[in-house]
Design a protein around this motif. Structure first.
Motif, PDB file in Angstrom:
ATOM      1  N   ASP A 243       1.111  -1.145   0.001  1.00 26.22           N
ATOM      2  CA  ASP A 243      -0.049  -0.098   0.082  1.00 26.22           C
ATOM      3  C   ASP A 243       0.824   1.093   0.044  1.00 26.22           C
ATOM      4  OD1 ASP A 243      -2.834  -0.041  -0.170  1.00 26.22           O
ATOM      5  OD2 ASP A 243      -2.880  -1.149   1.749  1.00 26.22           O
ATOM      6  N   TYR A 244       0.209   2.217  -0.390  1.00 21.25           N
ATOM      7  CA  TYR A 244       1.001   3.716  -0.604  1.00 21.25           C
ATOM      8  C   TYR A 244       0.082   4.914   0.044  1.00 21.25           C
ATOM      9  CZ  TYR A 244       3.224   7.919  -2.481  1.00 21.25           C
ATOM     10  OH  TYR A 244       4.132   9.020  -2.793  1.00 21.25           O
ATOM     11  N   LEU A 245       0.553   5.285   1.188  1.00 18.65           N
ATOM     12  CA  LEU A 245      -0.346   6.370   1.859  1.00 18.65           C
ATOM     13  C   LEU A 245       0.435   7.709   2.123  1.00 18.65           C
ATOM     14  CD1 LEU A 245      -1.959   3.547   2.646  1.00 18.65           C
ATOM     15  CD2 LEU A 245      -2.638   4.916   4.684  1.00 18.65           C
ATOM     16  N   ARG A 246      -0.339   8.796   1.958  1.00 15.22           N
ATOM     17  CA  ARG A 246       0.314   9.723   2.511  1.00 15.22           C
ATOM     18  C   ARG A 246      -0.079  10.441   3.804  1.00 15.22           C
ATOM     19  NH1 ARG A 246       1.516  13.325  -1.906  1.00 15.22           N
ATOM     20  NH2 ARG A 246       2.679  14.702  -0.376  1.00 15.22           N
ATOM     21  N   LYS A 247       0.902  10.872   4.589  1.00 19.84           N
ATOM     22  CA  LYS A 247       0.705  11.166   5.958  1.00 19.84           C
ATOM     23  C   LYS A 247      -0.433  12.063   6.355  1.00 19.84           C
ATOM     24  CE  LYS A 247       5.262   9.654   7.774  1.00 19.84           C
ATOM     25  NZ  LYS A 247       6.483  10.430   8.200  1.00 19.84           N
ATOM     26  N   ASP A 248      -0.386  13.317   5.607  1.00 16.14           N
ATOM     27  CA  ASP A 248      -1.475  14.247   5.549  1.00 16.14           C
ATOM     28  C   ASP A 248      -1.515  14.784   7.114  1.00 16.14           C
ATOM     29  OD1 ASP A 248      -2.173  14.224   3.037  1.00 16.14           O
ATOM     30  OD2 ASP A 248      -3.753  12.769   3.352  1.00 16.14           O
ATOM     31  N   GLY A 249      -0.312  15.033   7.695  1.00 14.44           N
ATOM     32  CA  GLY A 249       0.004  15.693   8.907  1.00 14.44           C
ATOM     33  C   GLY A 249      -0.444  14.422  10.024  1.00 14.44           C
ATOM     34  N   GLY A 250      -0.551  13.399   9.827  1.00 18.56           N
ATOM     35  CA  GLY A 250      -0.717  12.485  10.684  1.00 18.56           C
ATOM     36  C   GLY A 250      -2.202  12.216  10.975  1.00 18.56           C
ATOM     37  N   ASP A 251      -3.014  12.998  10.237  1.00 18.61           N
ATOM     38  CA  ASP A 251      -4.483  13.004  10.531  1.00 18.61           C
ATOM     39  C   ASP A 251      -5.254  11.478  10.234  1.00 18.61           C
ATOM     40  OD1 ASP A 251      -4.623  15.248  11.891  1.00 18.61           O
ATOM     41  OD2 ASP A 251      -4.803  16.483   9.862  1.00 18.61           O
ATOM     42  N   ASN A 252      -4.296  11.024   9.155  1.00 15.74           N
ATOM     43  CA  ASN A 252      -5.094   9.839   8.825  1.00 15.74           C
ATOM     44  C   ASN A 252      -4.591   8.476   9.280  1.00 15.74           C
ATOM     45  OD1 ASN A 252      -2.508  10.002   7.718  1.00 15.74           O
ATOM     46  ND2 ASN A 252      -3.375   9.469   5.391  1.00 15.74           N
ATOM     47  N   LEU A 253      -3.962   8.507  10.571  1.00 15.11           N
ATOM     48  CA  LEU A 253      -3.657   7.345  11.292  1.00 15.11           C
ATOM     49  C   LEU A 253      -4.571   6.161  11.300  1.00 15.11           C
ATOM     50  CD1 LEU A 253      -1.118   8.564  14.194  1.00 15.11           C
ATOM     51  CD2 LEU A 253      -0.691   7.144  12.091  1.00 15.11           C
ATOM     52  N   PRO A 254      -6.021   6.662  11.464  1.00 11.06           N
ATOM     53  CA  PRO A 254      -6.830   5.476  11.623  1.00 11.06           C
ATOM     54  C   PRO A 254      -7.100   4.762  10.255  1.00 11.06           C
ATOM     55  CG  PRO A 254      -7.797   7.559  12.600  1.00 11.06           C
ATOM     56  CD  PRO A 254      -6.473   7.750  11.856  1.00 11.06           C
ATOM     57  N   GLU A 255      -6.795   5.513   9.284  1.00  9.83           N
ATOM     58  CA  GLU A 255      -6.663   4.814   7.745  1.00  9.83           C
ATOM     59  C   GLU A 255      -5.495   3.797   7.694  1.00  9.83           C
ATOM     60  OE1 GLU A 255      -6.790   5.850   3.165  1.00  9.83           O
ATOM     61  OE2 GLU A 255      -6.664   7.368   4.711  1.00  9.83           O
ATOM     62  N   LEU A 256      -4.443   4.377   8.099  1.00 10.07           N
ATOM     63  CA  LEU A 256      -3.312   3.366   8.342  1.00 10.07           C
ATOM     64  C   LEU A 256      -3.505   2.366   9.059  1.00 10.07           C
ATOM     65  CD1 LEU A 256      -0.319   3.040   7.781  1.00 10.07           C
ATOM     66  CD2 LEU A 256       0.242   4.385   9.562  1.00 10.07           C
ATOM     67  N   VAL A 257      -4.247   2.341  10.007  1.00 13.25           N
ATOM     68  CA  VAL A 257      -4.688   0.997  10.990  1.00 13.25           C
ATOM     69  C   VAL A 257      -5.470  -0.091  10.065  1.00 13.25           C
ATOM     70  CG1 VAL A 257      -5.843   0.450  12.894  1.00 13.25           C
ATOM     71  CG2 VAL A 257      -4.424   2.220  13.359  1.00 13.25           C
ATOM     72  N   ALA A 258      -6.479   0.538   9.482  1.00 12.85           N
ATOM     73  CA  ALA A 258      -7.503  -0.083   8.662  1.00 12.85           C
ATOM     74  C   ALA A 258      -6.601  -0.966   7.561  1.00 12.85           C
ATOM     75  CB  ALA A 258      -8.560   0.735   8.011  1.00 12.85           C
ATOM     76  N   HIS A 259      -5.668  -0.104   7.033  1.00 17.45           N
ATOM     77  CA  HIS A 259      -4.859  -0.568   5.902  1.00 17.45           C
ATOM     78  C   HIS A 259      -3.537  -1.947   6.419  1.00 17.45           C
ATOM     79  CE1 HIS A 259      -5.416   1.681   2.172  1.00 17.45           C
ATOM     80  NE2 HIS A 259      -6.090   2.503   3.173  1.00 17.45           N
ATOM     81  N   ILE A 260      -3.330  -1.476   7.821  1.00 22.57           N
ATOM     82  CA  ILE A 260      -2.324  -2.626   8.174  1.00 22.57           C
ATOM     83  C   ILE A 260      -3.212  -4.218   8.722  1.00 22.57           C
ATOM     84  CG2 ILE A 260      -0.996  -3.161  10.602  1.00 22.57           C
ATOM     85  CD1 ILE A 260      -0.426  -0.273  10.519  1.00 22.57           C
ATOM     86  N   VAL A 261      -4.371  -3.653   9.190  1.00 28.40           N
ATOM     87  CA  VAL A 261      -5.203  -5.078   9.513  1.00 28.40           C
ATOM     88  C   VAL A 261      -5.670  -5.755   8.178  1.00 28.40           C
ATOM     89  CG1 VAL A 261      -7.534  -5.685  10.619  1.00 28.40           C
ATOM     90  CG2 VAL A 261      -6.045  -3.853  11.760  1.00 28.40           C
ATOM     91  N   ASP A 262      -5.894  -4.919   7.211  1.00 31.27           N
ATOM     92  CA  ASP A 262      -6.424  -5.571   6.062  1.00 31.27           C
ATOM     93  C   ASP A 262      -5.283  -6.500   5.286  1.00 31.27           C
ATOM     94  OD1 ASP A 262      -8.271  -5.792   3.861  1.00 31.27           O
ATOM     95  OD2 ASP A 262      -6.703  -4.879   2.563  1.00 31.27           O
ATOM     96  N   ALA A 263      -3.962  -5.715   5.358  1.00 26.51           N
ATOM     97  CA  ALA A 263      -2.835  -6.205   4.701  1.00 26.51           C
ATOM     98  C   ALA A 263      -2.539  -7.614   5.299  1.00 26.51           C
ATOM     99  CB  ALA A 263      -1.683  -5.154   4.558  1.00 26.51           C
ATOM    100  N   VAL A 264      -2.302  -7.492   6.794  1.00 21.63           N
ATOM    101  CA  VAL A 264      -1.959  -8.691   7.327  1.00 21.63           C
ATOM    102  C   VAL A 264      -2.770  -9.692   7.431  1.00 21.63           C
ATOM    103  CG1 VAL A 264      -1.629  -9.549   9.815  1.00 21.63           C
ATOM    104  CG2 VAL A 264      -0.565  -7.326   9.184  1.00 21.63           C
ATOM    105  N   GLU A 265      -4.284  -9.621   7.552  1.00 19.95           N
ATOM    106  CA  GLU A 265      -5.204 -10.507   7.192  1.00 19.95           C
ATOM    107  C   GLU A 265      -5.193 -11.177   5.950  1.00 19.95           C
ATOM    108  OE1 GLU A 265      -8.909  -8.552   8.305  1.00 19.95           O
ATOM    109  OE2 GLU A 265      -8.639  -8.940  10.615  1.00 19.95           O
ATOM    110  N   THR A 266      -5.194 -10.532   4.796  1.00 17.26           N
ATOM    111  CA  THR A 266      -4.854 -10.830   3.663  1.00 17.26           C
ATOM    112  C   THR A 266      -3.760 -11.693   3.472  1.00 17.26           C
ATOM    113  OG1 THR A 266      -6.142  -9.100   2.664  1.00 17.26           O
ATOM    114  CG2 THR A 266      -4.748 -10.391   1.214  1.00 17.26           C
TER     115      THR A 266
END
Length: 509
Positions: free
Chosen positions: A101-124
Motif C-alpha cells: 500500500d502507498y499512503l500519504r501522511k497528511d499531517g498524521g490525521d489519517n492514522l485511523p486509515e493506516l490502521v485499517a490498511h495494516i489490519v487488511d494487509a496482514v489478514e490478507t
C-alpha cells in the motif's frame, strides 16, 4: 497471536515514538516496534513481524530501496509506504517494487486509515499463507515483468515506439487479447498501436475527444480509469458490437490505453491496477520525449538566433564602425581648416552614432550571454559605477548594505545605465538615491519623473524622450533583469522623480 498484529514502524526517532503510541491507542491489537533506519529495520526482519510501515525519506537511503531489500528476504511480507514525500513517479516505483500500500501522511490525521490498511494487509497475508494459490504468485510475477518492461519503455526513442511497447506488454504480460493505445492529437484520439488480434480496420480511425458515447474519450476528458463488465448495460458505442467488457486507463495527457473482450466480466481490479502501472511507465517516457523534443527545438532556435546575432554584430562592429571612423577622421581635418558651428553638429551626430553602435552591441551581447551568479556587494558596485558615469553636478546617496546573488558584469551594466538615465533626464543637479527592498533594491531621483502614461514604454528599444538619447539604455536594463529572473517596475519617487524597483532578487542574509 492470530488476534494481534506486529508492526515494524521505520522512520526518524520522534516520528516512530509518536506513531507507535498513537497506533496502539487506535487499535489495542497492534504491537508496534520502531526502527530509525533501513539497516535497523532489516535486522528486525528475523523476528516476528506481520507488517512494515516505512517513511520514504530514510537515513542514507529511501523507502523504495528499503522495500526492495525487504522483498529479497521476505517477498510477501506486507509493506506500507507511509510518507509526506511522494508523487506519481514515487508511487509507480513503489508499486513496481512490490509495495502493498502507498499512503500519504497528511499531517498524521489519517492514522485511523493506516490502521485499517495494516489490519487488511496482514489478514490478507495470513489468508494467503494458509491457502497459497498460483494467483498471488502470478500477480507478483506480472509486477516484476512490468518493472522490466519499464526499462524497455524508458529506452524508446519515439512516441510510436512507446505505444507499441505498451500494447506488446499488455498482450505478453497481462494476457489482454485485444489492446489499443490511442494518442491525443489536437482534439481527437488516434490509434498508435493495436494488438495482433485487432486490425486497424476493425477499430475507430479516430475518436473526437468531446464524444459523449465513447469510453476512451470520456476517460481522457475526466482522467478516470474504468472497468466495464458489460458494455451493453451502458449507452456507449463500441468499435465492434461483439465487444462486451472493457478496461480503460489514461496515459496522462498523452492518450488512452484500452483493452476489450468479447466476454462479459473479463477484467477485474487487479487487471486495472496492472494497466495503470503500465500506463504510468508510458506517460513518464512520453513526458521525457516531449521535454527532449522541446529542448532540441529551443536549442535549434537559439542556435539560429545566435547566428543572426553574430551576423548583426559583425555588421554593426565592422560595416558601421569603419565608415564612421573615416568620417570622424575627415571631420577632424575639416576642423583644422575652418571654424564652423556646423562641424560641431557633425561631431555631435558622430558621437550619437557611436553611442547607438555601443548600445546595439550591448543588446546583442545580452541576447547571447549566460548568467553566472556570484555574491555582489551592492553598495560597493554602485560607487564603482558612479565613477564611470558622467555625473555633472549630480549627487549620489547610497543607503544599501546588502550582498546579492547576481552576474557581476551584467549588474554593473544595469546600474550604469540607470545612473546615466537619471543624470541625463533628471537635470545637472539631480540627486539619486539607491536603497534596499525586501527582495531587491531601487534607484530613485528627484528629477521631473516619467509620466504614468509613458512608463510602460520606457523599456522599449528605441524609445527615448531625450533628443540625443539612443533609446536603448533602459531596454538593456530590462534584458538584464529578465536574464536574472528579476522583475523591474518604474513608479514615482517620493520627490516626484523616477523610481526604478528591481525585485525577485536573491539577497544574502
Amino acid at each position: 497471536m492470530a488476534d494481534s498484529f506486529r508492526v515494524l514502524y521505520v522512520d526518524d526517532l520522534e516520528a516512530t515514538e509518536q506513531a507507535a503510541t498513537r497506533l496502539r491507542e487506535a487499535d489495542d491489537r497492534l504491537t508496534v516496534d520502531g526502527a530509525t533506519s533501513a539497516h535497523e529495520g532489516l535486522e528486525r526482519l528475523d523476528g516476528d513481524v506481520d507488517c512494515i510501515v516505512s517513511d520514504y525519506d530514510l537515513p542514507e537511503t529511501d523507502g523504495i530501496d528499503f522495500l526492495e531489500s525487504v522483498r529479497e528476504r521476505r517477498p510477501n511480507l506486507p509493506f506500507i509506504l507511509f510518507t509526506d514525500a511522494g508523487s506519481e513517479a514515487v508511487a509507480s516505483e513503489a508499486i513496481s517494487a512490490g509495495v502493498t500500500d502507498y499512503l500519504r501522511k497528511d499531517g498524521g490525521d489519517n492514522l485511523p486509515e493506516l490502521v485499517a490498511h495494516i489490519v487488511d494487509a496482514v489478514e490478507t497475508f495470513r489468508a494467503d499463507e494458509q491457502e497459497p494459490g498460483r494467483e498471488l504468485e502470478a500477480q507478483q510475477a506480472k509486477v516484476r515483468a512490468l518493472h522490466t518492461v519499464a526499462t524497455r519503455i524508458s529506452t524508446c526513442d519515439s512516441s510510436d515506439a512507446v505505444y507499441e511497447a505498451v500494447v506488446e506488454a499488455a498482450e505478453a504480460i497481462l494476457d489482454f487479447d485485444i489492446a489499443i493505445a490511442d494518442a491525443a492529437v489536437e482534439d481527437v484520439l488516434v490509434p498508435r498501436a493495436v494488438s495482433t488480434e485487432l486490425s486497424v480496420d476493425e477499430y475507430f480511425e479516430e475518436t473526437p475527444i468531446d464524444a459523449e458515447n465513447n469510453l476512451g474519450a470520456e476517460a481522457y476528458r475526466t482522467g478516470k480509469a474504468s472497468v466495464i463488465d458489460d458494455l451493453r448495460d451502458l449507452d456507449v458505442v463500441p468499435a465492434d458490437s461483439e465487444f462486451r467488457s472493457a478496461l480503460t486507463v489514461t496515459i496522462g495527457d498523452y492518450g488512452v490505453f484500452q483493452s476489450v473482450d468479447t466476454d462479459p466480466g473479463a477484467f477485474d481490479e487487479q487487471d486495472l491496477e496492472m494497466a495503470e502501472l503500465l500506463a504510468e511507465h508510458a506517460r513518464a517516457r512520453l513526458s521525457q520525449l516531449e521535454a527532449r523534443q522541446e529542448l532540441q527545438q529551443r536549442t535549434e532556435e537559439l542556435q539560429r538566433k545566435n547566428e543572426r546575432l553574430d551576423e548583426f554584430t559583425r555588421f554593426v562592429s565592422h560595416d558601421l564602425q569603419s565608415p564612421l571612423t573615416v568620417a570622424q577622421g575627415r571631420l577632424e581635418l575639416a576642423q583644422e581648416d575652418c571654424d564652423s558651428e556646423h562641424l560641431d553638429d557633425v561631431a555631435a551626430a558622430h558621437q550619437r552614432m557611436r553611442n547607438l553602435i555601443e548600445d546595439l552591441l550591448t543588446l546583442a551581447r545580452e541576447e547571447k550571454s549566460a548568467t553566472e551568479y556570484e555574491s555582489v556587494a551592492l553598495a560597493e558596485l554602485v560607487y564603482r559605477c558612479w565613477r564611470t558615469v558622467e555625473t555633472k553636478e549630480a549627487t549620489l546617496d547610497v543607503d544599501v548594505d546588502a550582498t546579492i546573488q547576481a552576474d557581476h558584469d551584467r549588474l554593473r551594466q544595469l546600474l550604469e545605465n540607470l545612473l546615466r538615465n537619471s543624470v541625463d533626464h533628471g537635470g545637472d543637479d539631480v540627486t539619486i538615491t539607491v536603497g534596499e527592498l525586501d527582495d531587491g533594491f531601487y534607484l530613485a531621483d528627484d528629477g521631473e519623473g516619467i509620466p504614468e502614461a509613458e512608463r510602460a514604454r520606457v523599456f522599449e528599444s528605441g524609445y527615448s524622450t531625450a533628443a540625443d538619447g539612443t533609446g536603448f539604455g533602459l531596454s538593456i536594463v530590462k534584458k538584464i533583469t529578465e536574464a536574472h529572473g528579476w522583475d523591474i517596475d518604474v513608479t514615482e519617487s517620493e520627490a516626484g522623480g523616477a523610481r526604478f524597483e528591481i525585485t525577485g532578487v536573491e539577497v544574502d542574509r
